[in-house]
Design an enzyme around this catalytic site. Structure first.
Site, PDB file in Angstrom:
ATOM      1  CB  VAL A   1      68.878  19.484  -4.949  1.00  0.00           C
ATOM      2  CG1 VAL A   1      70.967  18.814  -4.886  1.00  0.00           C
ATOM      3  CG2 VAL A   1      69.151  20.906  -4.803  1.00  0.00           C
TER       4      VAL A   1
ATOM      5  NE  ARG B   1      61.507  18.251 -11.570  1.00  0.00           N
ATOM      6  CZ  ARG B   1      61.201  17.525 -10.758  1.00  0.00           C
ATOM      7  NH1 ARG B   1      62.811  17.713  -9.443  1.00  0.00           N
ATOM      8  NH2 ARG B   1      60.409  16.904  -9.811  1.00  0.00           N
TER       9      ARG B   1
ATOM     10  CG  ASP C   1      70.955  14.691  -7.443  1.00  0.00           C
ATOM     11  OD1 ASP C   1      71.968  13.600  -7.582  1.00  0.00           O
ATOM     12  OD2 ASP C   1      69.647  14.685  -7.302  1.00  0.00           O
TER      13      ASP C   1
ATOM     14  CD  GLU D   1      68.245  13.782 -14.909  1.00  0.00           C
ATOM     15  OE1 GLU D   1      67.148  12.992 -14.623  1.00  0.00           O
ATOM     16  OE2 GLU D   1      68.371  14.903 -14.331  1.00  0.00           O
TER      17      GLU D   1
ATOM     18  CG  HIS E   1      67.329  13.102 -10.919  1.00  0.00           C
ATOM     19  ND1 HIS E   1      66.759  13.694 -11.695  1.00  0.00           N
ATOM     20  CD2 HIS E   1      66.736  13.149  -8.935  1.00  0.00           C
ATOM     21  CE1 HIS E   1      65.496  14.600 -11.343  1.00  0.00           C
ATOM     22  NE2 HIS E   1      65.893  13.814 -10.045  1.00  0.00           N
TER      23      HIS E   1
ATOM     24  CB  SER F   1      70.048  14.701  -4.333  1.00  0.00           C
ATOM     25  OG  SER F   1      69.034  15.617  -4.332  1.00  0.00           O
TER      26      SER F   1
END
Length: 308
Positions: free
Chosen positions: A211, A213, A237, A242, A261, A263
């Site tokens: 959670v 990077r 996450d 991305e 992304h 959380s």
């Protein structure tokens, strides 16, 4: 932002207009915390004194020109601590109680009794001892887990973790962990720290949770560890790319839980981020010390000495 507009000229802009909007501006609020537009627009920052980003991580804006400048950098530390801790507890329970397996069987209308795992008494190793890591430690300990941290320096009397191991000794402590949680900031020292060597040090029943990077992880090494059975599962996450490409093998792995992304993104989080900036703006215009000032050399807001 209404109260700010009463006392200051506010310019709203997209990435392609940022350089022009920066000209003559004293402060910049980077609301799109995933944007990489600031470095390319930096030539327009002719009088900037303060930059605030709507996230805890500052790596999208911590480029050399900003680091070497006199511009003060602040972040939104504190907004996401408890929501991310809840997410981590949630995915740990999802693994232990095999919720994914129950949903698959439900889809097939199959009644298949299974036994599940306890989390009480299991060991969690949390890499990152800032506010988010501390919130995670407190929540996991409340659920009966044994928790240790990994931070800049080792100590035995931490109020949240109890024991904190030095980050350069990470590999020595991975074998004891049932769950390894990555929440460290992205720095030159942490980039790619979870690689083939780290995954090989974990026991094959361990689960990995990221959670922090995406770039903390060497994705190819993680995929291989999951495929080979070197690692029992992963909850992810954040990713080095991305959105996660549709052809990435992680999407179809039965022992992986993915989220986009999110959380820390609770209902109302966007308004809370604006409130954090507005509070700091009031402090700034009143000559009071800003909250959440980032040490641009370290890449994060330093914790008090006893929490490092």
């Amino acid at each position: 932002m209404g109260s700010i507009e009463q006392t200051a000229e506010v310019r709203y802009t997209r990435a392609d207009g940022l350089a022009e909007a920066l000209r003559g501006a004293d402060a910049l609020f980077v609301y799109d915390f995933l944007s990489t537009a600031v470095p390319d627009a930096w030539h327009g920052a002719d009088r900037l004194r303060w930059l605030h980003i709507a996230s805890a991580g500052v790596d999208p804006v911590l480029f050399p020109e900003l680091r070497d400048s006199d511009v003060v950098l602040t972040n939104s530390r504190g907004v996401f601590d408890d929501p991310i801790a809840e997410y981590v507890l949630g995915v740990i329970l999802a693994f232990a109680k095999d919720f994914a397996g129950s949903l698959r069987l439900q889809d097939e209308a199959r009644w298949q009794h299974r036994e599940t795992e306890r989390i009480s008494g299991t060991h969690a190793l949390v890499m990152g001892t800032g506010p988010i890591g501390r919130a995670i430690a407190r929540m996991l300990r409340a659920a009966g887990m044994k928790v240790a941290g990994v931070g800049r320096r080792a100590r035995e009397d931490d109020p949240d973790f109890g024991t904190v191991h030095a980050s350069d000794r990470l590999a020595e402590h991975l074998p004891a962990a049932d769950y390894v949680v990555a929440v460290a900031p992205l720095t030159e020292q942490t980039k790619g720290i979870f690689n083939a060597t780290a995954f090989a040090a974990m026991k094959p029943t361990a689960r990995f949770v990221n959670v922090g990077r995406g770039e903390l992880v060497v994705t190819g090494d993680l995929i291989e560890a999951l495929r080979s059975g070197q690692l029992a599962g992963a909850a992810l996450d954040v990713f080095d790319t991305e959105p996660l490409p549709a052809d990435n093998p992680l999407w179809s792995m039965p022992n992986v839980l993915l989220s986009p992304h999110m959380s820390g993104d609770f209902i109302g989080w966007r308004n809370t981020l604006v409130e954090v900036f507005a509070d700091n703006f009031r402090r700034w215009t009143s000559g009071l010390p800003l909250r959440n000032v980032v040490d641009k050399t370290l890449g994060y807001v330093p914790s008090p000495p006893q929490e490092r």
